[in-house]
Motif scaffolding. Structure first.
Motif, PDB file in Angstrom:
ATOM      1  N   LEU A 172       0.828  -1.199   0.000  1.00  0.00           N
ATOM      2  CA  LEU A 172       0.000   0.000   0.000  1.00  0.00           C
ATOM      3  C   LEU A 172       0.866   1.255   0.000  1.00  0.00           C
ATOM      4  O   LEU A 172       0.606   2.213  -0.733  1.00  0.00           O
ATOM      5  CB  LEU A 172      -0.931  -0.001   1.210  1.00  0.00           C
ATOM      6  N   GLU A 202       2.833   1.780  -3.377  1.00  0.00           N
ATOM      7  CA  GLU A 202       1.992   2.164  -4.510  1.00  0.00           C
ATOM      8  C   GLU A 202       1.457   3.586  -4.405  1.00  0.00           C
ATOM      9  O   GLU A 202       0.672   4.014  -5.251  1.00  0.00           O
ATOM     10  CB  GLU A 202       0.829   1.178  -4.649  1.00  0.00           C
ATOM     11  N   CYS A 203       1.893   4.321  -3.394  1.00  0.00           N
ATOM     12  CA  CYS A 203       1.416   5.693  -3.212  1.00  0.00           C
ATOM     13  C   CYS A 203       2.194   6.647  -4.113  1.00  0.00           C
ATOM     14  O   CYS A 203       2.989   7.491  -3.656  1.00  0.00           O
ATOM     15  CB  CYS A 203       1.525   6.095  -1.743  1.00  0.00           C
ATOM     16  N   TYR A 226       1.671  10.139  -2.965  1.00  0.00           N
ATOM     17  CA  TYR A 226       0.492  10.501  -3.751  1.00  0.00           C
ATOM     18  C   TYR A 226      -0.541   9.398  -3.578  1.00  0.00           C
ATOM     19  O   TYR A 226      -0.239   8.206  -3.756  1.00  0.00           O
ATOM     20  CB  TYR A 226       0.866  10.635  -5.230  1.00  0.00           C
ATOM     21  N   CYS A 227      -1.768   9.756  -3.237  1.00  0.00           N
ATOM     22  CA  CYS A 227      -2.810   8.748  -3.061  1.00  0.00           C
ATOM     23  C   CYS A 227      -4.172   9.415  -3.218  1.00  0.00           C
ATOM     24  O   CYS A 227      -4.287  10.643  -3.184  1.00  0.00           O
ATOM     25  CB  CYS A 227      -2.713   8.088  -1.687  1.00  0.00           C
ATOM     26  N   THR A 228      -5.192   8.607  -3.387  1.00  0.00           N
ATOM     27  CA  THR A 228      -6.548   9.125  -3.308  1.00  0.00           C
ATOM     28  C   THR A 228      -6.967   9.161  -1.840  1.00  0.00           C
ATOM     29  O   THR A 228      -6.341   8.533  -0.973  1.00  0.00           O
ATOM     30  CB  THR A 228      -7.540   8.259  -4.089  1.00  0.00           C
ATOM     31  N   GLU A 276      -7.674   5.695  -0.665  1.00  0.00           N
ATOM     32  CA  GLU A 276      -6.445   4.943  -0.408  1.00  0.00           C
ATOM     33  C   GLU A 276      -5.799   5.374   0.905  1.00  0.00           C
ATOM     34  O   GLU A 276      -5.229   4.549   1.630  1.00  0.00           O
ATOM     35  CB  GLU A 276      -5.473   5.132  -1.573  1.00  0.00           C
ATOM     36  N   LEU A 277      -5.885   6.664   1.227  1.00  0.00           N
ATOM     37  CA  LEU A 277      -5.312   7.138   2.480  1.00  0.00           C
ATOM     38  C   LEU A 277      -6.052   6.556   3.680  1.00  0.00           C
ATOM     39  O   LEU A 277      -5.426   6.079   4.640  1.00  0.00           O
ATOM     40  CB  LEU A 277      -5.360   8.666   2.519  1.00  0.00           C
ATOM     41  N   LEU A 308      -5.163   2.978   4.014  1.00  0.00           N
ATOM     42  CA  LEU A 308      -3.810   2.815   4.537  1.00  0.00           C
ATOM     43  C   LEU A 308      -3.792   2.962   6.049  1.00  0.00           C
ATOM     44  O   LEU A 308      -3.163   2.165   6.760  1.00  0.00           O
ATOM     45  CB  LEU A 308      -2.883   3.849   3.887  1.00  0.00           C
ATOM     46  N   SER A 368      -9.293  -1.497  -0.287  1.00  0.00           N
ATOM     47  CA  SER A 368      -7.848  -1.373  -0.496  1.00  0.00           C
ATOM     48  C   SER A 368      -7.313  -2.447  -1.428  1.00  0.00           C
ATOM     49  O   SER A 368      -6.194  -2.340  -1.939  1.00  0.00           O
ATOM     50  CB  SER A 368      -7.107  -1.437   0.841  1.00  0.00           C
ATOM     51  N   ARG A 396     -10.260   2.840  -9.696  1.00  0.00           N
ATOM     52  CA  ARG A 396      -9.042   2.043  -9.880  1.00  0.00           C
ATOM     53  C   ARG A 396      -8.856   1.679 -11.355  1.00  0.00           C
ATOM     54  O   ARG A 396      -7.741   1.611 -11.851  1.00  0.00           O
ATOM     55  CB  ARG A 396      -9.107   0.781  -9.019  1.00  0.00           C
ATOM     56  N   ASP A 443      -7.559   4.885 -12.991  1.00  0.00           N
ATOM     57  CA  ASP A 443      -6.156   5.090 -12.638  1.00  0.00           C
ATOM     58  C   ASP A 443      -5.234   4.297 -13.547  1.00  0.00           C
ATOM     59  O   ASP A 443      -4.158   4.762 -13.919  1.00  0.00           O
ATOM     60  CB  ASP A 443      -5.904   4.651 -11.186  1.00  0.00           C
TER      61      ASP A 443
END
Length: 342
Positions: A17, A20-21, A111-113, A116-117, A120, A256, A291, A294
């Motif tokens: 995780l 992949e940020c 960097y994340c959406t 995603e944050l 995480l 996730s 996703r 992306d």
């Protein structure tokens, strides 16, 4: 034989995780120089200029903070706010600008959406997440949204501690920060947290039409299910699932894992798409659409037209912006996967 997403059981570690940020493949090559402001929308040029300036500052090597400045917290760093927030409609280039800022900045950076944050933090736990993320100089958060009170409290705590540690923030959203959560939960009960989040950001509005739908205003005509299956079978790495099987599978997975669900998939095929009546199902499909977008994965689809997948009531409700974004993205991907006959 096509891949069946409904039969996959991906596992995702916290390390993955974190690793992949970074900006998704669709935005790996974008830069400020590749952004094309709409001449009829001056706010786009203004946002570009402001972010370029911020990017120049972030491109410089990070200065170590003194013990005194760490004790005083983020206020010792700068008189300006530690965050920058791009508010605007769909497809006006906010993500392009956010990813460009990330590319221009010196590391460590993330960097994340927003989803995603929160995923995480859920995977790591709050304290380990704060420890890990405090090491970053810049954190870019795309699609900042508050869907429930739990997210509000969690993100308020997290960003407050990261700002105190000297982390700079940049975010995009379709909602002004002091309006987050409206229409989705009793936002007034969490006004202090929402105002605390808003206080971290300088807000810049960016206007304009959705570039993804310039010339592509409607969903493509759905294909017969047999054609979807045949097309998926002819493409290496394509998946093909019945709509019901797919959304039942999503219910079994933490969001996730939706990115990992698409590992190695070159085209997504979905048969018998139906109008949705369950908001939980609809919101899971929004995450899957994000996703897919992306990763720039084309879509081939049968059943009802994509613009009828969400009910009129959903498109008027508290999550309407999520659904409209998903439609914008799915329709764009479908026009790639289902081009009109020449």
């Amino acid at each position: 034989m096509p891949i069946r997403l409904s039969e996959r059981r991906p596992e995702v570690s916290p390390d993955r995780l974190l690793s992949e940020c970074v900006p998704p493949p669709r935005f790996a090559g974008v830069r400020f120089d590749t952004y094309r402001p709409n001449p009829d929308e001056p706010s786009q040029s203004e946002a570009l200029a402001v972010l370029r300036q911020r990017g120049l500052a972030l491109a410089e090597p990070r200065r170590e903070r003194s013990v005194w400045s760490r004790l005083r917290g983020a206020k010792a760093l700068s008189a300006s706010k530690p965050g920058f927030y791009l508010d605007g409609g769909f497809g006006v280039g906010k993500t392009h600008l956010l990813a460009s800022l990330w590319h221009e900045s010196a590391g460590p950076k993330m960097y994340c959406t927003f989803v995603e944050l929160t995923n995480l933090v859920g995977a790591l736990g709050m304290r380990p997440a704060v420890e890990a993320l405090s090491a970053y100089r810049l954190i870019c958060i795309d699609e900042f949204e508050l869907d429930d009170p739990g997210d509000t409290v969690l993100i308020s705590r997290l960003l407050g501690q990261l700002v105190e540690a000297g982390v700079e923030l940049a975010a995009t959203s379709n909602t002004l920060p002091d309006k987050l959560g409206e229409g989705r939960f009793q936002a007034t009960d969490f006004l202090r947290e929402i105002q605390g989040l808003a206080a971290h950001f300088d807000v810049r509005r960016i206007d304009g039409p959705d570039y993804r739908h310039r010339g592509l205003p409607v969903a493509p005509e759905p294909w017969a299910d047999g054609r979807v299956e045949e097309t998926a079978a002819s493409i290496a790495g394509a998946s093909c699932d019945h709509f019901v099987d797919l959304y039942r599978q999503l219910a079994e997975l933490h969001p996730s894992k939706y990115g990992a669900l698409l590992d190695g998939v070159t085209t997504v095929g979905i048969t018998d798409i139906r109008e949705l009546t369950d908001e939980n199902v609809a919101l899971r499909l929004v995450v899957l659409a994000d996703r897919m977008y992306d990763r720039d994965i084309p879509l081939v689809a049968g059943g009802v037209p994509l613009d009828r997948m969400f009910t009129p009531e959903m498109l008027k409700g508290g999550y309407r912006k999520k659904y409209l974004r998903a439609l914008s993205r799915l329709i764009a991907l479908a026009h790639v996967g289902m081009p009109p006959a020449s």
